[in-house]
Design a protein around this motif. Structure first.
Motif, PDB file in Angstrom:
ATOM      1  N   PHE A  96       0.824  -1.192   0.000  1.00  0.00           N
ATOM      2  CA  PHE A  96       0.000   0.000   0.000  1.00  0.00           C
ATOM      3  C   PHE A  96       0.866   1.252   0.000  1.00  0.00           C
ATOM      4  CE2 PHE A  96      -3.005  -3.091   0.841  1.00  0.00           C
ATOM      5  CZ  PHE A  96      -4.269  -2.571   0.752  1.00  0.00           C
ATOM      6  N   PHE A  97       1.968   1.164  -0.650  1.00  0.00           N
ATOM      7  CA  PHE A  97       2.833   2.332  -0.720  1.00  0.00           C
ATOM      8  C   PHE A  97       2.093   3.448  -1.466  1.00  0.00           C
ATOM      9  CE2 PHE A  97       6.578   4.608  -2.465  1.00  0.00           C
ATOM     10  CZ  PHE A  97       7.076   5.012  -1.246  1.00  0.00           C
ATOM     11  N   PRO A  98       2.228   4.668  -0.984  1.00  0.00           N
ATOM     12  CA  PRO A  98       1.457   5.756  -1.614  1.00  0.00           C
ATOM     13  C   PRO A  98       1.731   5.926  -3.093  1.00  0.00           C
ATOM     14  CG  PRO A  98       2.300   6.457   0.487  1.00  0.00           C
ATOM     15  CD  PRO A  98       2.893   5.106   0.242  1.00  0.00           C
ATOM     16  N   TRP A 115      -1.019   4.120  -4.975  1.00  0.00           N
ATOM     17  CA  TRP A 115      -2.403   4.577  -5.015  1.00  0.00           C
ATOM     18  C   TRP A 115      -2.536   6.042  -5.377  1.00  0.00           C
ATOM     19  CZ3 TRP A 115      -4.039   8.438  -1.805  1.00  0.00           C
ATOM     20  CH2 TRP A 115      -3.321   8.642  -0.627  1.00  0.00           C
ATOM     21  N   PHE A 155       2.805  17.057  -6.790  1.00  0.00           N
ATOM     22  CA  PHE A 155       1.987  16.292  -5.846  1.00  0.00           C
ATOM     23  C   PHE A 155       2.535  14.880  -5.654  1.00  0.00           C
ATOM     24  CE2 PHE A 155      -1.584  13.369  -5.175  1.00  0.00           C
ATOM     25  CZ  PHE A 155      -2.028  13.843  -3.971  1.00  0.00           C
ATOM     26  N   ARG A 164       5.870  14.893  -3.832  1.00  0.00           N
ATOM     27  CA  ARG A 164       5.733  15.159  -2.397  1.00  0.00           C
ATOM     28  C   ARG A 164       5.181  13.942  -1.659  1.00  0.00           C
ATOM     29  NH1 ARG A 164       1.493  19.121  -1.749  1.00  0.00           N
ATOM     30  NH2 ARG A 164       2.691  20.228  -3.314  1.00  0.00           N
ATOM     31  N   MET A 165       4.190  13.288  -2.267  1.00  0.00           N
ATOM     32  CA  MET A 165       3.627  12.101  -1.620  1.00  0.00           C
ATOM     33  C   MET A 165       4.657  10.982  -1.531  1.00  0.00           C
ATOM     34  SD  MET A 165       0.460  12.664  -0.807  1.00  0.00           S
ATOM     35  CE  MET A 165      -0.381  11.115  -0.781  1.00  0.00           C
ATOM     36  N   TRP A 179       7.050  11.803   1.335  1.00  0.00           N
ATOM     37  CA  TRP A 179       6.479  11.538   2.660  1.00  0.00           C
ATOM     38  C   TRP A 179       6.361  10.041   2.911  1.00  0.00           C
ATOM     39  CZ3 TRP A 179       6.312  14.548   6.638  1.00  0.00           C
ATOM     40  CH2 TRP A 179       6.255  15.925   6.470  1.00  0.00           C
ATOM     41  N   GLY A 180       5.996   9.302   1.872  1.00  0.00           N
ATOM     42  CA  GLY A 180       5.919   7.853   2.035  1.00  0.00           C
ATOM     43  C   GLY A 180       7.272   7.229   2.339  1.00  0.00           C
ATOM     44  N   GLY A 194       8.126   7.866   5.960  1.00  0.00           N
ATOM     45  CA  GLY A 194       7.495   6.908   6.864  1.00  0.00           C
ATOM     46  C   GLY A 194       8.108   5.533   6.749  1.00  0.00           C
ATOM     47  N   LEU A 195       8.463   5.160   5.522  1.00  0.00           N
ATOM     48  CA  LEU A 195       9.059   3.845   5.312  1.00  0.00           C
ATOM     49  C   LEU A 195      10.445   3.743   5.933  1.00  0.00           C
ATOM     50  CD1 LEU A 195       8.485   1.155   3.887  1.00  0.00           C
ATOM     51  CD2 LEU A 195       9.642   2.075   1.885  1.00  0.00           C
ATOM     52  N   LEU A 245      11.228   4.333   8.755  1.00  0.00           N
ATOM     53  CA  LEU A 245      11.130   3.788  10.115  1.00  0.00           C
ATOM     54  C   LEU A 245      11.473   2.299  10.143  1.00  0.00           C
ATOM     55  CD1 LEU A 245       7.903   5.550  11.395  1.00  0.00           C
ATOM     56  CD2 LEU A 245      10.259   6.066  11.976  1.00  0.00           C
ATOM     57  N   PHE A 246      11.510   1.682   8.976  1.00  0.00           N
ATOM     58  CA  PHE A 246      11.919   0.274   8.921  1.00  0.00           C
ATOM     59  C   PHE A 246      13.320   0.081   9.485  1.00  0.00           C
ATOM     60  CE2 PHE A 246      14.106  -3.044   6.437  1.00  0.00           C
ATOM     61  CZ  PHE A 246      13.398  -4.132   6.889  1.00  0.00           C
ATOM     62  N   ALA A 255       0.327   9.873   3.684  1.00  0.00           N
ATOM     63  CA  ALA A 255       1.466   9.186   3.072  1.00  0.00           C
ATOM     64  C   ALA A 255       2.495   8.783   4.116  1.00  0.00           C
ATOM     65  CB  ALA A 255       2.105  10.093   2.025  1.00  0.00           C
ATOM     66  N   LEU A 256       2.740   9.678   5.075  1.00  0.00           N
ATOM     67  CA  LEU A 256       3.719   9.370   6.124  1.00  0.00           C
ATOM     68  C   LEU A 256       3.272   8.186   6.974  1.00  0.00           C
ATOM     69  CD1 LEU A 256       6.318  10.238   7.592  1.00  0.00           C
ATOM     70  CD2 LEU A 256       4.900  11.676   9.044  1.00  0.00           C
ATOM     71  N   GLY A 268       3.540   4.947   5.064  1.00  0.00           N
ATOM     72  CA  GLY A 268       4.903   4.434   5.060  1.00  0.00           C
ATOM     73  C   GLY A 268       5.281   3.807   6.385  1.00  0.00           C
ATOM     74  N   MET A 306       3.647   0.457   6.633  1.00  0.00           N
ATOM     75  CA  MET A 306       4.380  -0.527   5.848  1.00  0.00           C
ATOM     76  C   MET A 306       5.613  -1.016   6.571  1.00  0.00           C
ATOM     77  SD  MET A 306       4.213   1.218   2.154  1.00  0.00           S
ATOM     78  CE  MET A 306       5.725   0.422   1.714  1.00  0.00           C
TER      79      MET A 306
END
Lengths: 238, 42
Positions: free
Chosen positions: A4-6, A9, A25, A28-29, A32-33, A36-37, A39-40, B30-31, B34, B37
């Motif tokens: 479900f990586f941004p 979608w 857009f 930027r998405m 940000w994704g 967040g990723l 954090l792995f 999005a954050l 991620g 995930m």
């Protein structure tokens, strides 16, 4: 949520991106994704097995997905479980797509006099998608179907993005039309109608292409020659 | 449960974005996606 990586979608919010004309857009998405990723990379210090590793990179490489030490099934289990399980999983993943597409396509081109209907249907599909997932024991990855299931998750991501695109597109159109005038809710303007038709066609085309790719990736490949360990061991003893 | 919480927050971000059209909600979605995930990697 791996698939479900941004990136997967956000292209299906394309009608909205095209309408607002934001070029950055997707970039930027994606940024940000990836943030967040990232954090792995916090997981190896928290993992007791990875904590034994002397270096940080060793801890990362100890994860099964990266090191390739994924448990393998026997050939008989693959034959008995793979086809029916994969087909059931794919049909289940495609169910929200079918409901959304049929409901909105049947209603929207006729009139837009009830703009709550597409949003309600899409929200219902979202709820179905979010809450009607199989439990942890019935996840495709836990069923061990004998094939990499990342493509299945990507198929679910395509469906999620399709619903997200519909949801945001109808929500944006409804909000914009309510700001301008109340009469525009009753009759769609030519601009919004053209926008929706082009956006829907693009979404349908992209989804069809990606579905073909997913089915091509999931379909069984040519069998490889297998080596049975007991036979080899017996031959070496003799 | 953490995955479900992350997914619910993403849905909430989409809903908030639908209301006020602020890009920050999509960035948050999005954050969190991620991060979800990364939590669900194994």
């Amino acid at each position: 949520m791996i698939g479900f990586f941004p990136v997967s979608w956000s292209p299906f919010s394309g009608p909205r991106v095209w309408a607002v004309r934001e070029r950055n857009f997707l970039l930027r998405m994606t940024a940000w994704g990836l943030a967040g990723l990232s954090l792995f990379y916090c997981s190896p210090p928290a993992d007791p097995l990875a904590a034994r590793a002397s270096r940080f990179l060793d801890g990362i490489e100890s994860t099964p997905e990266i090191s390739g030490r994924v448990p393998q099934l026997s050939a008989q289990a693959k034959i008995s479980n793979s086809r029916s399980g994969i087909i059931a999983s794919c049909v289940r993943a495609l169910h929200p797509l079918e409901v959304t597409h049929c409901a909105i396509r049947r209603r929207y081109p006729v009139r837009i006099s009830s703009p709550n209907l597409p949003s309600t249907v899409t929200w219902f599909v979202f709820s179905d998608f979010a809450l009607d997932r199989p439990g942890p024991d019935l996840q495709p990855a836990q069923l061990a179907l004998g094939t990499p299931m990342l493509t299945y998750y990507y198929l679910s991501a395509v469906v999620f993005g399709y619903c997200a695109g519909y949801f945001l597109m109808f929500g944006s159109l409804r909000g914009a039309s309510s700001k301008t005038s109340r009469t525009s809710l009753a009759e769609p303007s030519s601009e919004t109608g053209t926008l929706c038709s082009h956006g829907s066609r693009r979404c349908v085309a992209m989804v069809c292409i990606l579905l073909c790719c997913c089915f091509g990736a999931i379909s069984p490949r040519s069998p490889k020659p297998t080596v049975f360990a007991p036979t080899v061991r017996r031959a070496s003893i003799l | 449960m953490i995955d479900l919480l992350a997914f619910a927050y993403v849905i909430r971000c989409l809903l908030e974005f639908r209301l006020d059209q602020k890009q920050a909600w999509l960035s948050r979605a999005a954050l969190v996606f991620g991060a979800g995930m990364a939590n669900n990697w194994r």
